[in-house]
Enzyme design. Structure first.
Site, PDB file in Angstrom:
ATOM      1  N   HIS A   1       0.848  -1.190   0.000  1.00 30.70           N
ATOM      2  CA  HIS A   1       0.000   0.000   0.000  1.00 30.70           C
ATOM      3  C   HIS A   1       0.890   1.249   0.000  1.00 30.70           C
ATOM      4  CE1 HIS A   1       0.598   0.775   4.348  1.00 30.70           C
ATOM      5  NE2 HIS A   1       0.675  -0.546   4.425  1.00 30.70           N
ATOM      6  N   THR A   2       0.338   2.408   0.246  1.00 26.82           N
ATOM      7  CA  THR A   2       1.044   3.675   0.082  1.00 26.82           C
ATOM      8  C   THR A   2       2.337   3.787   0.880  1.00 26.82           C
ATOM      9  OG1 THR A   2      -1.096   4.728  -0.299  1.00 26.82           O
ATOM     10  CG2 THR A   2       0.768   6.180   0.133  1.00 26.82           C
TER      11      THR A   2
END
Length: 84
Positions: free
Chosen positions: A11-12
């Site tokens: 994810h980010t």
């Protein structure tokens, strides 16, 4: 080849850590997942992989410091990006 170990996947936050680490090196860095190949130094590219927990990725390095780059990047994956 590496496997995503952290539960939340790429994810980010881990994607940003990956790109930041890769940017320290001159070597070109590509990641392949399910026949999709992206530039590992591009946050947008990394995010488009949608690599979830358990995904296998092929990493490729090419350049003067490719060994050092590979060691640093593989270490991130092995540590699960320091996430649970």
């Amino acid at each position: 080849m590496v496997t995503i170990k952290n539960r939340a996947g790429l994810h980010t936050r881990p994607a940003a850590a990956l790109v930041k680490t890769a940017a320290r090196f001159k070597a070109e860095f590509t990641i392949e997942k399910d026949s999709m190949e992206i530039n590992g130094k591009s946050i947008i590219g990394v995010m488009t992989l949608a690599a979830e927990h358990g995904s296998s990725l092929t990493l490729r390095f090419n350049g003067p410091d490719e060994t050092e780059a590979a060691e640093a990047i593989v270490d991130l994956f092995e540590r699960g990006f320091d996430e649970p």
